[in-house]
Scaffold this motif. Structure first.
Motif, PDB file in Angstrom:
ATOM      1  N   PHE A 129      16.498  26.254  49.830  1.00  0.00           N
ATOM      2  CA  PHE A 129      17.223  27.476  49.478  1.00  0.00           C
ATOM      3  C   PHE A 129      18.702  27.127  49.347  1.00  0.00           C
ATOM      4  CE2 PHE A 129      19.786  31.123  50.929  1.00  0.00           C
ATOM      5  CZ  PHE A 129      19.401  32.077  49.983  1.00  0.00           C
ATOM      6  N   LEU A 130      19.343  27.565  48.263  1.00  0.00           N
ATOM      7  CA  LEU A 130      20.738  27.217  47.997  1.00  0.00           C
ATOM      8  C   LEU A 130      21.601  28.460  47.808  1.00  0.00           C
ATOM      9  CD1 LEU A 130      20.440  24.346  45.336  1.00  0.00           C
ATOM     10  CD2 LEU A 130      20.922  24.093  47.756  1.00  0.00           C
ATOM     11  N   LYS A 131      22.859  28.362  48.256  1.00  0.00           N
ATOM     12  CA  LYS A 131      23.869  29.368  47.971  1.00  0.00           C
ATOM     13  C   LYS A 131      25.196  28.656  47.727  1.00  0.00           C
ATOM     14  CE  LYS A 131      22.777  33.911  49.919  1.00  0.00           C
ATOM     15  NZ  LYS A 131      23.201  34.948  50.896  1.00  0.00           N
ATOM     16  N   HIS A 132      25.980  29.165  46.783  1.00  0.00           N
ATOM     17  CA  HIS A 132      27.291  28.588  46.477  1.00  0.00           C
ATOM     18  C   HIS A 132      28.395  29.588  46.828  1.00  0.00           C
ATOM     19  CE1 HIS A 132      25.603  25.549  43.308  1.00  0.00           C
ATOM     20  NE2 HIS A 132      25.271  25.245  44.545  1.00  0.00           N
ATOM     21  N   TYR A 133      29.511  29.062  47.360  1.00  0.00           N
ATOM     22  CA  TYR A 133      30.635  29.892  47.781  1.00  0.00           C
ATOM     23  C   TYR A 133      31.939  29.345  47.197  1.00  0.00           C
ATOM     24  CZ  TYR A 133      27.315  31.417  51.400  1.00  0.00           C
ATOM     25  OH  TYR A 133      26.211  31.901  52.073  1.00  0.00           O
ATOM     26  N   THR A 134      32.899  30.278  47.010  1.00  0.00           N
ATOM     27  CA  THR A 134      34.238  29.886  46.571  1.00  0.00           C
ATOM     28  C   THR A 134      35.270  30.491  47.512  1.00  0.00           C
ATOM     29  OG1 THR A 134      33.571  29.809  44.242  1.00  0.00           O
ATOM     30  CG2 THR A 134      35.926  29.981  44.700  1.00  0.00           C
ATOM     31  N   TYR A 135      36.263  29.678  47.886  1.00  0.00           N
ATOM     32  CA  TYR A 135      37.398  30.177  48.687  1.00  0.00           C
ATOM     33  C   TYR A 135      38.659  29.554  48.133  1.00  0.00           C
ATOM     34  CZ  TYR A 135      40.596  30.980  52.579  1.00  0.00           C
ATOM     35  OH  TYR A 135      41.686  31.360  53.339  1.00  0.00           O
ATOM     36  N   ARG A 136      39.473  30.409  47.469  1.00  0.00           N
ATOM     37  CA  ARG A 136      40.689  29.927  46.798  1.00  0.00           C
ATOM     38  C   ARG A 136      40.320  28.803  45.816  1.00  0.00           C
ATOM     39  NH1 ARG A 136      44.943  30.329  51.944  1.00  0.00           N
ATOM     40  NH2 ARG A 136      44.774  32.621  52.148  1.00  0.00           N
ATOM     41  N   ASP A 137      40.867  27.604  46.016  1.00  0.00           N
ATOM     42  CA  ASP A 137      40.556  26.528  45.065  1.00  0.00           C
ATOM     43  C   ASP A 137      39.445  25.606  45.578  1.00  0.00           C
ATOM     44  OD1 ASP A 137      42.028  25.484  47.139  1.00  0.00           O
ATOM     45  OD2 ASP A 137      43.110  24.034  45.888  1.00  0.00           O
ATOM     46  N   LYS A 138      38.738  26.022  46.627  1.00  0.00           N
ATOM     47  CA  LYS A 138      37.673  25.200  47.206  1.00  0.00           C
ATOM     48  C   LYS A 138      36.301  25.811  46.910  1.00  0.00           C
ATOM     49  CE  LYS A 138      40.512  22.353  49.389  1.00  0.00           C
ATOM     50  NZ  LYS A 138      40.611  20.928  49.035  1.00  0.00           N
ATOM     51  N   LYS A 139      35.303  24.963  46.860  1.00  0.00           N
ATOM     52  CA  LYS A 139      33.930  25.439  46.676  1.00  0.00           C
ATOM     53  C   LYS A 139      33.014  24.772  47.707  1.00  0.00           C
ATOM     54  CE  LYS A 139      33.260  22.126  42.884  1.00  0.00           C
ATOM     55  NZ  LYS A 139      32.810  21.937  41.496  1.00  0.00           N
ATOM     56  N   ALA A 140      32.043  25.542  48.159  1.00  0.00           N
ATOM     57  CA  ALA A 140      31.118  25.054  49.192  1.00  0.00           C
ATOM     58  C   ALA A 140      29.692  25.417  48.798  1.00  0.00           C
ATOM     59  CB  ALA A 140      31.461  25.656  50.550  1.00  0.00           C
ATOM     60  N   ALA A 141      28.740  24.643  49.283  1.00  0.00           N
ATOM     61  CA  ALA A 141      27.326  24.899  49.015  1.00  0.00           C
ATOM     62  C   ALA A 141      26.557  24.934  50.323  1.00  0.00           C
ATOM     63  CB  ALA A 141      26.755  23.826  48.094  1.00  0.00           C
ATOM     64  N   LEU A 142      25.670  25.897  50.429  1.00  0.00           N
ATOM     65  CA  LEU A 142      24.771  26.007  51.581  1.00  0.00           C
ATOM     66  C   LEU A 142      23.391  25.528  51.152  1.00  0.00           C
ATOM     67  CD1 LEU A 142      23.970  27.153  54.452  1.00  0.00           C
ATOM     68  CD2 LEU A 142      23.451  29.303  53.244  1.00  0.00           C
ATOM     69  N   HIS A 143      22.855  24.539  51.861  1.00  0.00           N
ATOM     70  CA  HIS A 143      21.501  24.026  51.611  1.00  0.00           C
ATOM     71  C   HIS A 143      20.659  24.338  52.847  1.00  0.00           C
ATOM     72  CE1 HIS A 143      22.414  21.140  48.149  1.00  0.00           C
ATOM     73  NE2 HIS A 143      23.593  21.598  48.510  1.00  0.00           N
ATOM     74  N   VAL A 144      19.642  25.163  52.679  1.00  0.00           N
ATOM     75  CA  VAL A 144      18.706  25.427  53.767  1.00  0.00           C
ATOM     76  C   VAL A 144      17.389  24.749  53.398  1.00  0.00           C
ATOM     77  CG1 VAL A 144      17.543  27.175  55.162  1.00  0.00           C
ATOM     78  CG2 VAL A 144      19.822  27.650  54.211  1.00  0.00           C
ATOM     79  N   VAL A 145      16.968  23.800  54.217  1.00  0.00           N
ATOM     80  CA  VAL A 145      15.819  22.949  53.881  1.00  0.00           C
ATOM     81  C   VAL A 145      14.811  22.977  55.027  1.00  0.00           C
ATOM     82  CG1 VAL A 145      15.106  20.583  53.358  1.00  0.00           C
ATOM     83  CG2 VAL A 145      17.271  21.458  52.467  1.00  0.00           C
ATOM     84  N   SER A 146      13.537  23.083  54.681  1.00  0.00           N
ATOM     85  CA  SER A 146      12.495  23.041  55.713  1.00  0.00           C
ATOM     86  C   SER A 146      12.347  21.619  56.239  1.00  0.00           C
ATOM     87  CB  SER A 146      11.163  23.528  55.145  1.00  0.00           C
ATOM     88  OG  SER A 146      10.650  22.593  54.217  1.00  0.00           O
ATOM     89  N   GLU A 147      11.936  21.510  57.489  1.00  0.00           N
ATOM     90  CA  GLU A 147      11.771  20.187  58.100  1.00  0.00           C
ATOM     91  C   GLU A 147      10.746  19.359  57.337  1.00  0.00           C
ATOM     92  OE1 GLU A 147      10.965  18.200  62.507  1.00  0.00           O
ATOM     93  OE2 GLU A 147      10.195  20.217  62.061  1.00  0.00           O
ATOM     94  N   SER A 148       9.669  19.991  56.856  1.00  0.00           N
ATOM     95  CA  SER A 148       8.635  19.249  56.126  1.00  0.00           C
ATOM     96  C   SER A 148       9.180  18.696  54.816  1.00  0.00           C
ATOM     97  CB  SER A 148       7.418  20.142  55.855  1.00  0.00           C
ATOM     98  OG  SER A 148       7.781  21.278  55.096  1.00  0.00           O
ATOM     99  N   GLN A 149      10.030  19.483  54.123  1.00  0.00           N
ATOM    100  CA  GLN A 149      10.640  18.992  52.887  1.00  0.00           C
ATOM    101  C   GLN A 149      11.581  17.822  53.171  1.00  0.00           C
ATOM    102  OE1 GLN A 149      10.540  20.055  49.219  1.00  0.00           O
ATOM    103  NE2 GLN A 149      11.135  17.938  49.611  1.00  0.00           N
TER     104      GLN A 149
END
Length: 287
Positions: free
Chosen positions: A53-73
């Motif tokens: 599962f992925l989500k992308h975020y922006t804060y001012r001139d920075k960008k971040a990504a959230l990766h949620v991964v199952s243990e089996s994957q």
């Protein structure tokens, strides 16, 4: 930026299924490791509706990504080597949350690289190596030099990763930098293929001659996993039994080509078993 991301990862840490959370920062000399994002939040969970599962975020001139991964994957990625960035993330990421020292144990396991996991990965890399090498040779013999070049480059990558794994390391995204120090002979082959001023036909011809010995000299370590599986029973194996075996299933798609190579090298033998058809036999395999 960590302070800005804190509410996001704290919310994830409150979930009972969350095993650990890592923060990975972009490195100026290697922005590909974070897919050009400034920060990665890597969350490992023991159960999830989606494996990734992925989500992308922006804060001012920075960008971040959230990766949620199952243990089996995650375990599949680590075993199959299909997402080599995660090895770097686990090794170098900053631990923000660690339930029951899950991430600490995982970091230690990756650092030590248990021999059992190495054998399976070496079997997989060797099977892919043989597939690419054999296909490349056919293209070369038919005068299809660009296709042959493509397959030979891939075969050298598998040979390089096989060598790195055999030395007890996980292949990194920058695998050639590893191989340059671990096995200069393989690195030199790759350099000559890419940088030589010879014609493409001549480069390929020389490389096939040189790599034949390199591949053969690594046959014992590359085929060790398959041989150990086949030793678990005395009777010959059908191809169906081999490709559906729990461990061999990881490289079932390349198993037929690998078997033919090992038969040619007198490591595996054929056993013919009669069928109802006249002069038609079942083809079985044994050591």
């Amino acid at each position: 930026m960590e302070d800005i991301l804190r509410p996001i990862y704290q919310e994830r840490a409150s979930h009972s299924s969350t095993l650990g959370i890592l923060l990975i920062e972009k490195r100026e000399n290697d922005i590909s490791i974070t897919d050009t994002f400034d920060y990665i939040l890597f969350v490992i969970v023991n159960e999830a509706e989606d494996a990734v599962f992925l989500k992308h975020y922006t804060y001012r001139d920075k960008k971040a990504a959230l990766h949620v991964v199952s243990e089996s994957q995650l375990q599949d990625w680590l075993l199959l080597g299909t997402n080599r960035k995660v090895v770097d993330w686990i090794q170098n990421g900053k631990i923000l949350f660690d339930r029951n020292e899950y991430l600490s144990s995982l970091k230690r396991e990756i650092s030590e690289f248990p021999f059992y996991g190495r054998k399976i990965k070496m079997g997989m890399e060797f099977a892919k190596l043989i597939r690419r090498y054999m296909d490349g040779k056919v293209f070369f013999e038919n005068g299809q030099y660009l296709d042959a070049y493509n397959h030979v480059v891939h075969s050298l990558h598998h040979l390089a990763r096989l060598e790195v794994i055999d030395q007890g390391f996980h292949p990194e995204v920058t695998v050639w930098n590893q191989v340059k120090h671990i096995e200069p002979e393989i690195f030199k082959l790759y350099e000559e293929l890419v940088n030589s001023e010879e014609t493409l036909e001549k480069r390929l011809e020389l490389l096939f001659l040189a790599s034949e010995f390199l591949i053969y000299s690594r046959t014992n370590i590359g085929a060790q996993h398959l041989i150990e599986v086949m030793e678990t029973k005395e009777e010959p194996w059908t191809i169906a039994q081999l490709i559906t075996h729990q461990e061999l299933a990881h490289y079932a798609v390349d198993l037929s080509v690998l078997l033919e190579y090992l038969i040619e090298k007198n490591i595996i033998e054929i056993a013919n078993v009669e069928t109802k058809g006249q002069e038609v036999y079942h083809r079985l395999y044994h050591l």
